[in-house]
Design a protein around this motif. Structure first.
Motif, PDB file in Angstrom:
ATOM      1  N   UNK A   1       0.443  -1.244   0.037  1.00  0.00           N
ATOM      2  CA  UNK A   1       0.042   0.119   0.111  1.00  0.00           C
ATOM      3  C   UNK A   1       1.152   1.239   0.018  1.00  0.00           C
ATOM      4  N   UNK A   2       2.039   1.333   0.032  1.00  0.00           N
ATOM      5  CA  UNK A   2       2.594   2.548   0.766  1.00  0.00           C
ATOM      6  C   UNK A   2       3.503   2.341  -0.561  1.00  0.00           C
ATOM      7  N   UNK A   3       3.733   1.445  -1.220  1.00  0.00           N
ATOM      8  CA  UNK A   3       4.440   1.422  -2.340  1.00  0.00           C
ATOM      9  C   UNK A   3       3.266   2.476  -3.644  1.00  0.00           C
ATOM     10  N   UNK A   4       2.200   1.431  -3.576  1.00  0.00           N
ATOM     11  CA  UNK A   4       1.306   2.419  -4.625  1.00  0.00           C
ATOM     12  C   UNK A   4       0.914   3.564  -4.515  1.00  0.00           C
ATOM     13  N   UNK A   5       0.824   4.266  -2.798  1.00  0.00           N
ATOM     14  CA  UNK A   5       1.169   5.973  -2.246  1.00  0.00           C
ATOM     15  C   UNK A   5       2.399   6.580  -2.750  1.00  0.00           C
ATOM     16  N   UNK A   6       3.287   5.503  -3.014  1.00  0.00           N
ATOM     17  CA  UNK A   6       4.977   6.667  -2.686  1.00  0.00           C
ATOM     18  C   UNK A   6       4.699   6.355  -4.620  1.00  0.00           C
ATOM     19  N   UNK A   7       4.095   5.609  -5.058  1.00  0.00           N
ATOM     20  CA  UNK A   7       4.565   5.791  -6.905  1.00  0.00           C
ATOM     21  C   UNK A   7       3.709   7.014  -7.608  1.00  0.00           C
ATOM     22  N   UNK A   8       2.436   7.491  -6.343  1.00  0.00           N
ATOM     23  CA  UNK A   8       1.766   8.381  -6.734  1.00  0.00           C
ATOM     24  C   UNK A   8       2.102   9.841  -6.683  1.00  0.00           C
ATOM     25  N   UNK A   9       3.075   9.860  -5.739  1.00  0.00           N
ATOM     26  CA  UNK A   9       3.790  10.941  -5.445  1.00  0.00           C
ATOM     27  C   UNK A   9       5.340  10.782  -6.622  1.00  0.00           C
ATOM     28  N   UNK A  10       5.604  10.248  -7.764  1.00  0.00           N
ATOM     29  CA  UNK A  10       6.643  10.042  -8.764  1.00  0.00           C
ATOM     30  C   UNK A  10       6.497  11.165  -9.462  1.00  0.00           C
ATOM     31  N   UNK A  11       7.832  12.401 -10.448  1.00  0.00           N
ATOM     32  CA  UNK A  11       7.690  13.407 -10.587  1.00  0.00           C
ATOM     33  C   UNK A  11       7.724  13.286 -12.253  1.00  0.00           C
ATOM     34  N   UNK A  12       8.600  11.538 -12.125  1.00  0.00           N
ATOM     35  CA  UNK A  12       9.015  11.084 -13.682  1.00  0.00           C
ATOM     36  C   UNK A  12       8.259   9.949 -13.802  1.00  0.00           C
ATOM     37  N   UNK A  13       8.366   9.136 -14.482  1.00  0.00           N
ATOM     38  CA  UNK A  13       8.033   7.509 -14.920  1.00  0.00           C
ATOM     39  C   UNK A  13       9.134   6.817 -15.885  1.00  0.00           C
ATOM     40  N   UNK A  14      10.427   7.033 -15.963  1.00  0.00           N
ATOM     41  CA  UNK A  14      11.573   6.739 -16.784  1.00  0.00           C
ATOM     42  C   UNK A  14      11.579   5.762 -15.639  1.00  0.00           C
ATOM     43  N   UNK A  15      12.163   4.943 -16.602  1.00  0.00           N
ATOM     44  CA  UNK A  15      13.523   3.713 -16.233  1.00  0.00           C
ATOM     45  C   UNK A  15      13.805   3.856 -14.920  1.00  0.00           C
TER      46      UNK A  15
END
Length: 395
Positions: free
Chosen positions: A225-239
C-alpha cells in the motif's frame, strides 16, 4: 487537453493522483472476476488517459475482501458465460471481442503501465497484467515517444508480484484454453514452462512466476500500500525513476520450485499424449501428479491448447488474439463436431467445476488416445472472412 472517461461502472474505480492514472478493480467478493461492464470501463479509462498529457503513467490493482490489495483478478465471470450460452445472449460474443481488444491495448499502451499482481492472478487477470511487459519494444516505444516523453525508455513497465501471489492460467480445468493472449505470452516462457502452465492449470507463486518470466519484481506485501501511494508521488516515470522506486520496496521472492529441466524434456513433445507418456517415464511424485492432472482435463481441449501455444510462438500478438477469438467461438459452438451449447466440452467443464460442482465432467472424447487431428484443426478455422473479423482492426 484532458480527455474525459466516457464509460464507468462501480466495480472499476479510477482516479488521477498527481500524474498517475490509478485503477482499482472493485469486485472483491468475486475476487474481481471481470464482467463486460468492467472491461468497458477499463478500456474507457485507458483510452482517455492515453490521450491525456496530464497522465504520465497507469497503475492497476485489485480490491481484497479486507481492503485494497490481497486479490488482483480471478479471471472472467464464468457463471456469466454459462448463463449467456443457455439464454442465447449475444453479450457473450461482445465479452470476448472487447476483452481481447483490451488485452491488445494494454500490451501496446504508450505510457508506463504498472500491474500490482498481489493475491489471486488468474485467467483474465493475466490478460490485464502481462501487458506490463513490452510486447514489441521498438513499436511500443515509438508510440510512447509521441504520447509521453517519460515512456520512451524500454523497461518503464512493471509486473509486480508478492509472496501472496497465486498465479495460474486455469482454463483447461473447465474445457477452455488459455486465452487473453495466453497463446502469445505463454509461448515466450523459458523451457516450455508456458505449455506446462497452460496444460496443467497449476497454481504458481512469486518465485516461479519470476522464473517463467511472467513477473518482473517481488514486493513486500506488508508495504505494498505504501508503494502504491509513493508511486503516485513520482514526478517522472522513466525507467530510472521506476527502478529507484522499485528498489525501495523489493523483497526476496519465495524460492522457485518448478523442475524446469523435467518440464523442458517432457513438454517439448509433439503432442499431449506423448507428453503424458514422457512424464510416465519420469521418477518421483511430481511427474505422477502431473500425469494425473493431465488425465482429468478435456483431452480435446488439451490438444487444442498445445496447438494454440505452438502456433502463437510464431505470431504477432494481434494475429494470436484474432486466432483466440476464432477458437472461443468454436468452444461454445463447436460446429465442426456438431456440438452446440451444453454438448460442448467447455460447457460441460463449466457445469462440472462451477455450476453443479460434481467435478465429474464427461469429456468427448474421453481419452487422449482418441483425439483425432481433424477434431483439433477445426478450432483454427476462422468463422469469419478476414474483412468481417470482429478483431480485424488490431494492428
Amino acid at each position: 487537453m484532458k480527455h474525459t472517461i466516457t464509460y464507468t461502472c462501480p466495480e472499476v474505480q479510477t482516479e488521477v493522483r498527481g500524474q498517475l492514472g490509478c485503477i482499482t478493480l472493485n469486485r472483491p467478493r468475486a475476487l474481481n472476476a471481470l464482467s463486460l461492464p468492467m472491461i468497458r470501463a477499463l478500456a474507457a479509462a485507458l483510452l482517455a488517459w492515453r490521450d491525456d498529457p496530464a497522465v504520465a503513467a497507469v497503475a492497476i490493482r485489485g480490491m481484497g475482501k479486507e481492503g485494497a490489495f490481497g486479490a488482483f483478478c480471478a479471471g472472467g465471470d464464468i457463471r456469466f458465460f454459462h448463463q449467456a450460452v443457455l439464454r442465447g445472449d449475444a453479450e457473450l460474443e461482445d465479452f470476448f471481442t472487447e476483452e481481447y481488444a483490451l488485452n491488445h491495448l494494454i500490451h501496446h499502451y504508450p505510457k508506463p503501465y504498472i500491474a500490482f499482481m498481489d493475491g489471486v492472478v488468474m485467467g483474465g487477470g493475466m490478460g490485464l497484467s502481462q501487458g506490463g511487459a513490452l510486447a514489441d519494444p521498438a513499436g511500443v516505444c515509438e508510440g510512447a515517444a509521441r504520447a509521453s516523453p517519460s515512456a520512451r525508455v524500454p523497461g518503464a513497465r512493471l509486473r509486480i508480484v508478492t509472496p501472496r501471489t497465486k498465479m495460474a492460467m486455469p482454463e483447461t480445468n473447465i474445457g477452455l484454453f488459455p486465452d487473453v493472449g495466453g497463446g502469445w505470452f505463454l509461448a515466450r516462457c523459458p523451457g516450455h514452462g508456458g505449455e506446462w502452465l497452460a496444460l496443467t492449470s497449476e497454481v504458481i507463486g512469486a518465485g516461479d512466476a519470476l522464473a517463467l518470466q511472467l513477473a518482473d519484481a517481488c514486493f513486500d506485501a506488508a508495504r505494498i500500500s505504501e508503494a502504491w501511494d509513493t508511486l503516485a508521488g513520482l514526478t517522472r516515470f522513466d525507467a530510472t525513476s521506476l527502478q529507484v522506486w522499485q528498489a525501495a520496496y523489493g523483497a526476496a521472492a519465495p524460492a522457485a520450485v518448478l523442475p524446469l529441466d523435467t518440464i523442458t524434456r517432457c513438454f517439448s513433445q509433439p503432442d499431449v499424449l506423448r507428453i503424458v507418456q514422457a512424464l510416465e517415464k519420469e521418477p518421483g511424485e511430481w511427474a505422477a501428479a502431473t500425469v494425473q492432472a493431465l488425465r482429468t482435463h478435456s483431452p480435446l481441449m488439451l490438444q487444442v491448447t498445445l496447438e494454440q501455444i505452438r502456433r502463437g510462438a510464431g505470431m504477432s500478438l494481434a494475429d494470436e488474439l484474432r486466432m483466440e477469438r476464432d477458437m472461443v467461438r468454436h468452444c461454445f459452438n463447436t460446429r465442426h463436431l456438431d456440438r452446440f451449447m451444453t454438448a460442448t466440452d467447455t460447457m460441460e467443464g463449466i457445469r462440472a467445476l462451477v455450476i453443479d460442482k460434481d467435478r465429474m465432467p464427461k469429456w468427448s472424447p474421453a481419452r487422449l488416445e482418441d483425439v483425432r487431428p481433424e477434431m483439433v484443426a477445426g478450432f483454427f478455422i476462422s468463422p469469419w472472412p478476414a474483412h468481417a473479423h470482429p478483431l480485424k482492426g488490431l494492428q
